[in-house]
Design a protein around this motif. Structure first.
Motif, mmCIF file in Angstrom:
data_model
loop_
_atom_site.group_PDB
_atom_site.id
_atom_site.type_symbol
_atom_site.label_atom_id
_atom_site.label_comp_id
_atom_site.label_asym_id
_atom_site.label_seq_id
_atom_site.Cartn_x
_atom_site.Cartn_y
_atom_site.Cartn_z
ATOM 1 N N ASN A 137 0.716 -1.344 0.216
ATOM 2 C CA ASN A 137 0.160 0.091 -0.128
ATOM 3 C C ASN A 137 0.754 0.937 0.014
ATOM 4 O OD1 ASN A 137 -2.198 -1.378 -0.127
ATOM 5 N ND2 ASN A 137 -2.946 -0.801 2.142
ATOM 6 N N HIS A 206 -5.794 -1.413 -0.471
ATOM 7 C CA HIS A 206 -7.120 -2.807 0.634
ATOM 8 C C HIS A 206 -6.634 -2.584 1.549
ATOM 9 C CE1 HIS A 206 -4.554 -5.734 -1.399
ATOM 10 N NE2 HIS A 206 -5.075 -4.986 -2.064
ATOM 11 N N GLU A 207 -6.509 -4.084 2.897
ATOM 12 C CA GLU A 207 -5.851 -4.725 3.749
ATOM 13 C C GLU A 207 -6.177 -5.723 3.546
ATOM 14 O OE1 GLU A 207 -4.643 -2.361 5.966
ATOM 15 O OE2 GLU A 207 -5.622 -0.876 4.794
ATOM 16 N N LEU A 220 -10.344 -11.855 -3.615
ATOM 17 C CA LEU A 220 -9.082 -10.540 -3.750
ATOM 18 C C LEU A 220 -9.159 -10.940 -4.719
ATOM 19 C CD1 LEU A 220 -8.093 -7.879 -2.178
ATOM 20 C CD2 LEU A 220 -7.046 -9.066 -1.853
ATOM 21 N N GLU A 447 -19.104 -2.323 0.425
ATOM 22 C CA GLU A 447 -18.586 -3.456 -0.046
ATOM 23 C C GLU A 447 -18.931 -4.683 -1.314
ATOM 24 O OE1 GLU A 447 -17.061 -5.387 3.693
ATOM 25 O OE2 GLU A 447 -19.419 -5.738 3.851
ATOM 26 N N THR A 450 -18.636 -1.974 -4.776
ATOM 27 C CA THR A 450 -17.013 -2.181 -5.016
ATOM 28 C C THR A 450 -17.203 -3.947 -5.894
ATOM 29 O OG1 THR A 450 -15.606 -1.659 -2.873
ATOM 30 C CG2 THR A 450 -14.882 -3.349 -4.227
ATOM 31 N N ILE A 540 -13.628 -1.318 -1.132
ATOM 32 C CA ILE A 540 -13.698 -1.966 0.061
ATOM 33 C C ILE A 540 -13.600 -3.987 -0.278
ATOM 34 C CG2 ILE A 540 -14.185 -2.870 2.762
ATOM 35 C CD1 ILE A 540 -14.985 0.082 3.084
#
Length: 548
Positions: A137, A206-207, A220, A447, A450, A540
């Motif tokens: 990131n 993103h995480e 993902l 979400e 996305t 997200i």
């Protein structure tokens, strides 16, 4: 419709207050008078006749709750006297016919889009910079800082100059003037763009990508592959660390599954192979710049409206959403489907209670059975976590009249119009069949939006009754208000006001038709949606599993 009340469906036993009603008021409804026994704010519901404890509450012609205590005629429905309840559902029990709307006035209309080699058409031309794992990131942010203002894609930073003015007043000993200091200008896109045919460079931090279950990393990769495949995307730069769960081959396999002949520019760099951070970033920036040069060669050209892929979303809903904004968007969906395009209805927790209708609208048993399977699996997972679909309404929803999930869901489903359901997609799957598609996502606004862009939406309609500042990096989001008060209070985020439906000034069909004309302008790049103007690039990914 009376001027201050509305009974949505003939079978309903509750009535919607379109304006604030006071205890003691008498409303005329269907030739009879109903005395209002409690104050009823606009958007809330009251009983048409006395409801006994345990009696079913019907709205939109569907079971949406049951009375937990006696509710007098003219009494307000609240979370205290009504409990969530819905009808059960099974497999397909019948086939619901569909009368397609007249689309003769749009058959020969086109929008100006970007034609891709695979036959898809984009409403925008974006370059993506994406990390495969959260470890990258910071590097993505560095590339963003290097590119945005230099290439003319940055938004004017009003607030930076605003703070600078306050600093100057403070240093001059004029602190007392700060309390009255106005913001001096409005947002703009800033500098002249170097690449005129590129609508933006988008950075999807993103995480995810590691630390969770393998299924989350796989999902993902499927989501990111969908973004790269989306017709609004010209090419992408992917940064990988190297050791994470979301491996480059998984992403490449997902892209190949979507398009075996994938030909867009795709730059993939792995930090653990490239060496120093400086070497990685220098290479990424140089190759991305050259990719932008190629992407800039593409230009808009006329495309039929059958190339539209409309995402259908709601967020910050109120008691008017299900009777103005959502059905107007539903009519747009029907128009687009009748023109040969695709639409996408998501947010499975907000389809609770209307499952059987959607099942019966499925074109075949395979789609119907898959919807049943996904809905039951999702609700079981929610219950296992100590929650359930009945806990979906937010405090804002409840305050503005959506007191049970079933009431919220019955109104939310109106965004899907009345057309047949041609396919049912799990999260991360791409829409390929013309018509209405059901896409399994959470009710969370970001979400869900996305996911829709990852499933191919090239434009998104987003209804709201309370006001939600949500956008998407690659799919223009058109914000539709359910009421005029919101449109006047938050004009910076609202594109279309369906309040005239509540006021009795326009029909659902008229609003839907006007909305389709607006969509054509946005899809052609002639108008930017408010979300685009504000740079609302919300992204997200849905994480279904636990962290490991």
């Amino acid at each position: 419709m009376a001027h201050n009340t509305l009974k949505v469906h003939p079978q309903d036993n509750v009535i919607v207050a379109l304006t604030d009603l006071q205890a003691g008021d008498v409303v005329e409804f269907n030739g009879r008078q109903i005395g209002i026994v409690t104050n009823i704010p606009a958007k809330h519901k009251f009983a048409e006749q006395q409801l006994a404890p345990g009696q079913e509450i019907i709205m939109y012609g569907s079971l949406v709750g049951k009375a937990v205590e006696a509710i007098p005629a003219g009494g307000i429905l609240t979370t205290g006297n009504v409990k969530h309840q819905v009808s059960g559902f099974t497999g397909k029990t019948k086939t619901i016919g569909w009368q397609a709307p007249d689309v003769s006035k749009w058959v020969d209309k086109t929008f100006l889009g970007y034609h891709r080699e695979d036959g898809q058409v984009g409403t925008g031309n974006y370059w993506l910079v994406i990390p495969l794992v959260f470890c990258e990131n910071r590097n993505v942010d560095t590339i963003k800082q290097a590119f945005m203002e230099t290439l003319g894609f940055g938004h004017q930073d009003l607030y930076k100059s605003y703070v600078q003015q306050m600093v100057e007043l403070y240093q001059a000993g004029k602190t007392e003037q700060i309390a009255q200091l106005p913001l001096s200008s409005t947002p703009s896109n800033g500098q002249h763009r170097i690449f005129e045919n590129i609508d933006g460079i988008k950075f999807l931090t993103h995480e995810g990508g590691c630390g969770g279950i393998r299924q989350d990393s796989d999902m993902l990769c499927a989501l990111l592959a969908g973004y790269i495949h989306n017709p609004n995307v010209a090419g992408a730069t992917i940064l990988s660390l190297g050791c994470q769960n979301a491996q480059v081959p998984i992403l490449e396999e997902r892209i190949k599954a979507l398009n075996p002949n994938f030909s867009k520019p795709l730059i993939i760099l792995e930090q653990q192979k490239e060496g120093t951070e400086q070497e990685l970033l220098t290479l990424a920036i140089r190759r991305t710049f050259l990719g932008l040069v190629e992407a800039n060669k593409q230009k808009r050209a006329p495309a039929p409206l059958s190339k539209l892929v409309i995402g259908l979303e709601c967020g910050g809903s109120d008691g008017f959403s299900g009777i103005s904004a959502n059905p107007a968007v539903g009519h747009v969906s029907d128009l687009v489907v009748a023109l040969g395009g695709k639409s996408m209805l998501s947010e499975f927790p907000e389809l609770c209670g209307v499952e059987q209708e959607l099942i019966n609208r499925c074109v075949d048993d395979k789609s119907a059975d898959r919807f049943v399977e996904l809905m039951r699996a999702y609700e079981s997972a929610a219950i296992a976590s100590g929650s359930g679909f009945d806990m979906n309404p937010s405090p804002g929803n409840i305050k503005d009249g959506l007191i049970t999930d079933a009431i919220k869901s019955a109104g939310a489903a109106k965004k899907g119009g009345t057309s047949p359901v041609v396919d049912v997609l799990d999260y991360g799957e791409y829409a390929t069949k013309p018509g209405l598609n059901l896409l399994c996502t959470p009710g969370n606004d970001v979400e869900s939006t996305t996911a829709m862009a990852g499933s191919g939406a090239n434009i998104i309609l987003f209804t709201t009754g309370l006001g939600t500042p949500t956008g998407n990096p690659i799919a223009p989001v058109i914000k539709v208000s359910s009421n005029t008060k919101l449109a006047l209070r938050m004009p910076d985020i609202i594109d279309v006001d369906t309040g005239p439906v509540i006021a009795g000034e326009k029909t659902i069909e008229e609003m839907g038709e006007a909305m389709l004309d607006f969509i054509i302008e946005v899809a052609s790049g002639n108008i930017q949606s408010k979300a685009q103007l504000l740079g609302q690039d919300d992204f997200i990914p849905w994480k279904r599993g636990v962290s490991l």
